[in-house]
Scaffold this active site. Structure first.
Site, PDB file in Angstrom:
ATOM      1  N   VAL A   1      18.735  -4.083 -48.075  1.00  0.00           N
ATOM      2  CA  VAL A   1      18.412  -5.078 -46.588  1.00  0.00           C
ATOM      3  C   VAL A   1      18.804  -6.456 -46.814  1.00  0.00           C
ATOM      4  CG1 VAL A   1      16.256  -5.577 -45.572  1.00  0.00           C
ATOM      5  CG2 VAL A   1      16.413  -3.593 -46.850  1.00  0.00           C
ATOM      6  N   HIS A   2      20.087  -6.500 -46.293  1.00  0.00           N
ATOM      7  CA  HIS A   2      20.645  -7.784 -46.341  1.00  0.00           C
ATOM      8  C   HIS A   2      20.306  -8.721 -45.280  1.00  0.00           C
ATOM      9  CE1 HIS A   2      23.462  -6.246 -49.318  1.00  0.00           C
ATOM     10  NE2 HIS A   2      23.929  -5.232 -48.441  1.00  0.00           N
ATOM     11  N   ASP A   3      20.584  -8.523 -44.036  1.00  0.00           N
ATOM     12  CA  ASP A   3      20.102  -9.510 -42.791  1.00  0.00           C
ATOM     13  C   ASP A   3      18.543  -9.655 -42.854  1.00  0.00           C
ATOM     14  OD1 ASP A   3      22.900  -9.386 -42.364  1.00  0.00           O
ATOM     15  OD2 ASP A   3      22.653  -8.357 -40.682  1.00  0.00           O
TER      16      ASP A   3
ATOM     17  N   THR B   1      20.305  -9.999 -52.429  1.00  0.00           N
ATOM     18  CA  THR B   1      19.883  -8.920 -51.410  1.00  0.00           C
ATOM     19  C   THR B   1      20.231  -7.583 -52.122  1.00  0.00           C
ATOM     20  OG1 THR B   1      21.952  -8.946 -50.252  1.00  0.00           O
ATOM     21  CG2 THR B   1      20.036 -10.413 -49.134  1.00  0.00           C
TER      22      THR B   1
END
Length: 140
Positions: free
Chosen positions: A57-59, A11
């Site tokens: 932008v992880h989630d 990510t």
């Protein structure tokens, strides 16, 4: 059950840069505006801590995987999780073996563990495009 893992190493390749953040803040719709309201906080954090223009932008990357799995590359390995009280607590350790080849025999501490579907690469710009397009089409 089948497990898919998308770690920070992947990510961190999905960087929504400052110009995209500005574009999103101009979109109509309550959802886009709500998301855009969080940007200044996160952007300041990532600029200070990671010295990048934009945000990781992880989630949303995991949601992008559900919508467009072809944007990700995966390998399957058995995994152990560090449950010690040291600095590595919570880290996942795949049994890659000496040859780093998928399907090789697991090292002894991983023997008998089921394989985990682990993301090893992502088309970051395509994930960003998917997110921008999705937010531009949603209105609440």
């Amino acid at each position: 059950w089948p497990v898919t893992m998308i770690g920070l190493d992947v990510t961190h390749r999905v960087n929504m840069k400052g110009d995209i953040l500005k574009l999103l803040s101009k979109l109509d719709g309550a959802l886009a505006q709500h998301v855009a309201a969080t940007f200044p906080f996160y952007q300041a954090f990532y600029e200070r801590v990671n010295k990048i223009d934009g945000i990781y932008v992880h989630d949303a990357s995991t949601i992008a995987y559900l919508l467009a799995p072809h944007l990700f590359t995966f390998k399957n390995y058995p995994v152990r999780v560090d449950t010690s009280f040291g600095i590595g607590r919570g880290k996942t350790w795949p049994s890659i073996g000496e040859s780093d080849q998928e399907g090789t025999e697991a090292l002894e501490p991983w023997a008998g563990r089921p394989p985990v579907h682990i993301a090893v690469d992502v088309q970051g710009d395509e994930v960003i495009s998917l997110i921008v397009n999705s937010l531009s089409q949603v209105s609440i």
